[in-house]
Design a protein around this motif. Sequence first.
Motif, PDB file in Angstrom:
ATOM      1  N   VAL A  34       0.933  -1.258   0.007  1.00 21.39           N
ATOM      2  CA  VAL A  34       0.041   0.092   0.043  1.00 21.39           C
ATOM      3  C   VAL A  34       0.901   1.278   0.026  1.00 21.39           C
ATOM      4  CG1 VAL A  34      -1.594   1.192   1.349  1.00 21.39           C
ATOM      5  CG2 VAL A  34      -1.798  -1.119   1.117  1.00 21.39           C
ATOM      6  N   LEU A  35       1.774   1.226   0.763  1.00 25.83           N
ATOM      7  CA  LEU A  35       2.545   2.605   1.055  1.00 25.83           C
ATOM      8  C   LEU A  35       3.475   2.625  -0.269  1.00 25.83           C
ATOM      9  CD1 LEU A  35       3.100   4.817   2.949  1.00 25.83           C
ATOM     10  CD2 LEU A  35       4.937   3.679   4.010  1.00 25.83           C
ATOM     11  N   VAL A  37       2.626   1.647  -3.207  1.00 27.75           N
ATOM     12  CA  VAL A  37       1.943   2.021  -4.529  1.00 27.75           C
ATOM     13  C   VAL A  37       1.574   3.721  -4.202  1.00 27.75           C
ATOM     14  CG1 VAL A  37      -0.245   1.656  -5.584  1.00 27.75           C
ATOM     15  CG2 VAL A  37       1.193  -0.182  -4.769  1.00 27.75           C
ATOM     16  N   GLY A  38       1.138   3.912  -2.988  1.00 30.96           N
ATOM     17  CA  GLY A  38       0.815   5.420  -2.760  1.00 30.96           C
ATOM     18  C   GLY A  38       1.916   6.577  -2.942  1.00 30.96           C
ATOM     19  N   MET A  41       2.335   6.826  -6.596  1.00 31.71           N
ATOM     20  CA  MET A  41       1.626   7.828  -7.417  1.00 31.71           C
ATOM     21  C   MET A  41       1.992   9.029  -6.947  1.00 31.71           C
ATOM     22  SD  MET A  41      -0.753   5.943  -8.798  1.00 31.71           S
ATOM     23  CE  MET A  41      -1.075   4.312  -8.947  1.00 31.71           C
ATOM     24  N   ALA A  42       2.309   9.479  -5.870  1.00 29.33           N
ATOM     25  CA  ALA A  42       2.308  10.755  -5.198  1.00 29.33           C
ATOM     26  C   ALA A  42       3.825  11.375  -5.556  1.00 29.33           C
ATOM     27  CB  ALA A  42       2.430  10.921  -3.630  1.00 29.33           C
ATOM     28  N   GLY A  44       5.112  10.539  -8.580  1.00 25.06           N
ATOM     29  CA  GLY A  44       4.777  10.404 -10.126  1.00 25.06           C
ATOM     30  C   GLY A  44       3.919  11.908 -10.211  1.00 25.06           C
ATOM     31  N   ALA A  45       3.135  12.240  -9.515  1.00 25.59           N
ATOM     32  CA  ALA A  45       2.289  13.518  -9.486  1.00 25.59           C
ATOM     33  C   ALA A  45       3.249  14.612  -9.381  1.00 25.59           C
ATOM     34  CB  ALA A  45       1.028  13.463  -8.468  1.00 25.59           C
ATOM     35  N   THR A  48       5.613  15.281 -12.079  1.00 30.03           N
ATOM     36  CA  THR A  48       4.915  15.834 -13.315  1.00 30.03           C
ATOM     37  C   THR A  48       4.809  17.215 -12.965  1.00 30.03           C
ATOM     38  OG1 THR A  48       3.659  13.837 -13.359  1.00 30.03           O
ATOM     39  CG2 THR A  48       2.752  15.712 -14.601  1.00 30.03           C
ATOM     40  N   GLY A  49       4.484  17.705 -11.715  1.00 35.87           N
ATOM     41  CA  GLY A  49       4.278  19.163 -11.781  1.00 35.87           C
ATOM     42  C   GLY A  49       5.750  19.943 -11.877  1.00 35.87           C
ATOM     43  N   ALA A  52       6.415  19.773 -15.758  1.00 39.02           N
ATOM     44  CA  ALA A  52       5.644  20.712 -16.334  1.00 39.02           C
ATOM     45  C   ALA A  52       6.341  22.012 -16.435  1.00 39.02           C
ATOM     46  CB  ALA A  52       4.328  20.768 -15.957  1.00 39.02           C
ATOM     47  N   MET A  53       6.681  22.569 -15.297  1.00 34.67           N
ATOM     48  CA  MET A  53       7.587  23.934 -15.076  1.00 34.67           C
ATOM     49  C   MET A  53       8.830  23.754 -16.149  1.00 34.67           C
ATOM     50  SD  MET A  53       7.387  25.476 -11.637  1.00 34.67           S
ATOM     51  CE  MET A  53       7.293  24.049 -10.266  1.00 34.67           C
ATOM     52  N   LEU A  56       7.704  24.005 -19.809  1.00 34.78           N
ATOM     53  CA  LEU A  56       7.635  25.539 -20.173  1.00 34.78           C
ATOM     54  C   LEU A  56       8.968  26.264 -20.279  1.00 34.78           C
ATOM     55  CD1 LEU A  56       4.614  26.745 -20.362  1.00 34.78           C
ATOM     56  CD2 LEU A  56       4.980  27.718 -17.997  1.00 34.78           C
TER      57      LEU A  56
ATOM     58  N   PHE B 118      -5.384   5.060   2.231  1.00 32.58           N
ATOM     59  CA  PHE B 118      -4.968   5.993   3.385  1.00 32.58           C
ATOM     60  C   PHE B 118      -6.294   6.675   3.819  1.00 32.58           C
ATOM     61  CE2 PHE B 118      -1.549   5.592   0.115  1.00 32.58           C
ATOM     62  CZ  PHE B 118      -0.888   4.999   0.569  1.00 32.58           C
ATOM     63  N   VAL B 173      -4.866  10.000  -4.977  1.00 32.50           N
ATOM     64  CA  VAL B 173      -4.002   8.939  -4.705  1.00 32.50           C
ATOM     65  C   VAL B 173      -4.321   7.757  -3.606  1.00 32.50           C
ATOM     66  CG1 VAL B 173      -1.601   8.395  -3.292  1.00 32.50           C
ATOM     67  CG2 VAL B 173      -1.807  10.336  -5.009  1.00 32.50           C
ATOM     68  N   THR B 177      -4.707   3.892  -5.034  1.00 35.20           N
ATOM     69  CA  THR B 177      -3.902   2.966  -4.354  1.00 35.20           C
ATOM     70  C   THR B 177      -4.898   1.805  -3.652  1.00 35.20           C
ATOM     71  OG1 THR B 177      -2.327   4.593  -3.705  1.00 35.20           O
ATOM     72  CG2 THR B 177      -2.317   2.660  -2.413  1.00 35.20           C
ATOM     73  N   ALA B 181      -4.069  -1.737  -4.588  1.00 33.95           N
ATOM     74  CA  ALA B 181      -3.297  -2.843  -3.395  1.00 33.95           C
ATOM     75  C   ALA B 181      -4.144  -3.352  -2.407  1.00 33.95           C
ATOM     76  CB  ALA B 181      -2.345  -1.660  -2.690  1.00 33.95           C
ATOM     77  N   LEU B 207      -3.529  12.348 -11.990  1.00 40.04           N
ATOM     78  CA  LEU B 207      -2.281  12.790 -11.363  1.00 40.04           C
ATOM     79  C   LEU B 207      -1.293  13.032 -12.427  1.00 40.04           C
ATOM     80  CD1 LEU B 207      -2.379   9.644  -8.776  1.00 40.04           C
ATOM     81  CD2 LEU B 207      -2.643  12.076  -8.273  1.00 40.04           C
ATOM     82  N   PRO B 211      -1.177  18.147 -11.647  1.00 39.31           N
ATOM     83  CA  PRO B 211       0.130  18.836 -11.092  1.00 39.31           C
ATOM     84  C   PRO B 211       0.604  19.781 -12.224  1.00 39.31           C
ATOM     85  CG  PRO B 211       0.081  16.459 -10.679  1.00 39.31           C
ATOM     86  CD  PRO B 211      -0.932  16.731 -11.571  1.00 39.31           C
ATOM     87  N   VAL B 212       0.418  19.437 -13.518  1.00 39.78           N
ATOM     88  CA  VAL B 212       0.583  20.241 -14.709  1.00 39.78           C
ATOM     89  C   VAL B 212       0.182  21.649 -14.449  1.00 39.78           C
ATOM     90  CG1 VAL B 212       0.728  20.757 -17.236  1.00 39.78           C
ATOM     91  CG2 VAL B 212       0.926  18.282 -16.274  1.00 39.78           C
ATOM     92  N   LEU B 219       4.081  29.000 -11.142  1.00 44.52           N
ATOM     93  CA  LEU B 219       4.971  30.101 -12.039  1.00 44.52           C
ATOM     94  C   LEU B 219       4.280  31.283 -12.016  1.00 44.52           C
ATOM     95  CD1 LEU B 219       6.470  27.995 -14.890  1.00 44.52           C
ATOM     96  CD2 LEU B 219       7.640  29.023 -13.072  1.00 44.52           C
TER      97      LEU B 219
END
Lengths: 213, 553
Positions: A34-35, A37-38, A41-42, A44-45, A48-49, A52-53, A56, B118, B173, B177, B181, B207, B211-212, B219
Amino acid sequence: MADTPAVATASTAPGPGLEIFSEAPAPEPRRPRVLLVGTAMAAGAAATGVLAMVALYVQLRDETIGSGRTWLPEDANVELTPGNMGLVSLVMSMVTVAWAVYALRNNDRVHAGLAILVSMTFGAAFITDTWYFWTQAGLVVGRDPQAVLIYAITGASVAMVAAGMIFLLVMAFRALGGQLTGRASEGVEAAALFWYVTIAVCAVVWYAIYVTK
Amino acid sequence: MTVTEAPRDVQDAAAVDIEPASPTGLAALVGSGDPRAIGNLFVGTSLLFLLVTAVTGLLVGFEQVDVEKADNILSSDTLSQVVTLHSISGLFLVVLPLLLGIATAVVPLQIGASTVAFPRASAAGYWSFLVGGGLLLASYALNGGPFGGDADGVALFIVAFVLVLVALCVATVSVVTTVVALRAPGMTLRRTPLFSWSMLVAGSIWLLTLPVLAGILVLSYVDLTWGTGFMGGANGLYSRIMWVFWQPTLYAFAIPALGIIADIVPVFAQRRHQRHAVAMFAIGLFGALSFGAWANVAVTGLFDEIDPQPTPWLYKGPWVAVSFIIVVPLLALLGLWALTLTTGKVRLGSPLLFALVAGTLLLVGVAGGVGTAIDQLDVDGTTWMTAQSYAVLLAALTAGFGALAYWGPKLYGRTLSEASTRLTATLLLAGTVVLVVPYAIAGLLDQPRLLDFNLDAIDGDVSTIETLNTVSAIGGVIVVLGLLLGILGVVGALIGRKGTSPGDDPWAGHTLEWATSSPPPVGNFASLPEITSEAPLYDARHAALRTTTEASA
């Protein structure tokens, strides 16, 4: 985090003194944890943020150079050295984080704690390198539009490293406190995963900001 | 903070022996980690924010009734702010949290888990969303938001918006998850119910998308607060955001609607979902194609003297291709649902009505996207795109109401009033058609979107455009009436005064959530049935039927 009951775990790995668990139910099918996988995900997010910058930044730099202008102002001082030092620090921390996971899997909590401490020192070195770069860069936010991008992107990478350090620190406390063991090392593995993703992001930032300038 | 939650694992003996004092009242609500409570909080709050979206939508609609006269109801500056508030609240304060709330409560039940992955993170996500949403609305009250006149208000808007995005990501998330899981033994990914599967697909895309948007907002904040204003300041802010309301990104927010429809249709057809694996693939393909952050037009030109670049061919080609190809998985799903319905014994219940309406609206929206991609139609930047956005987002909202009607017994222990929900679905269908079709026609007549409004751009007779806008505004009123009726039904059920108390399985459902009581106990399941397919309860029911038939023979 121990997701599998201790009894079930013991029944799958019989040893001296564990016969009393022979009637224990069969363990549940192994699932992705669980942890972990979570965290994937986090992480990856978050990546991505930041990316993205960076995207740009690359787009605007490309357009500016394409129009015949130079990208950085003449008095800017974007040296490669602080970027290199920061990235090398993080690359070295990859080894120490792997050491932490290995040590904990072998129930060696002291070495796991030590490895995490060294990893955090490398993280602090990265932050220091970036801070040094900010003081030397010669970019003025209110004057140079590029400064906004460069400070925001490197700042975001520092934020990711800081988050990774906090994650590692929490897991170090949990390991030293006995909550994480060789059979339940998922917490440190998750922190290591986040750390690796962070280093990958920092590598992209290093190439985009320090190398290509 | 005291947190009450269902135990995920076997607790150690010491923990079991200690009986913690149970908080009550507000403390219980604030400290709750129960996925059903968190889900209902998300749902209730999104319905509250829906009132803001509805009111601003009506203002925008009636403002366009007389296009020649400026400042009909609102001044031009205020109008721009109201338009952005309408769209941003509609997507980020209503549609997304509504679907996430339903998923937080329903997904653990569907996959046989005792709770979400979670629970505390989900709770933190909700409370952050509530604070962020409140601050976002407050920023508009302070003359902030895109096109706002107060710099502090604009900065507050950006901070609040980023907080909302982070909160939604945290809740996402947790849901994703859970699906990956925490599935029960025997429930392979192939046997995952289609709503849970759609949340896995949608969550993964969200996700990679939200975030993009958050990065661009960060910015924008730095530039607005300390920089030179190259991101456009308050007036340019919305142009950095609006790509999420365009295809293909727009479709990502309707992915859970596909899962909701796919779970409702077979239950009301009293037949197993036809080609379950194909449906999973189609939902996955729809999701993959809806990832559109690569096609965003966040910013062009760092310096004033550099002309903004036209959409590069590198982006334009794939964008057109995606606009066409994404119709294929949707048509495949519609075909499978038609097959399931025609080969089954259909019971017409309000959830099915919502599902059919949502499917129809989604098809209209995606077909509208094909029109946008056809250069010869020349509808880019016109109200055609507004109509498309309305169709897709109202499809997602309608599916959300369908989910509330379908899973009502599990969410709040009651089924909604059948007559009221049928009327809601009918009003939503009729209202959306009346809202969307005239806007689309006006787009074909070159009426620009409100934020780019220019009277000279209109190709046809202005009075025709005004007539179409009037009809659209009436459609908006019908939609709002439908939504109000739906909200009243749900709120009535939430506080336990409307609807009827159902049995554990009022619809004869196929998936695991119907194997427990309504509402479910803490921990969800006392025991789970054997899972050998994607419809374990359907299997068990038919096995029992076969046994009875053989015994009597």
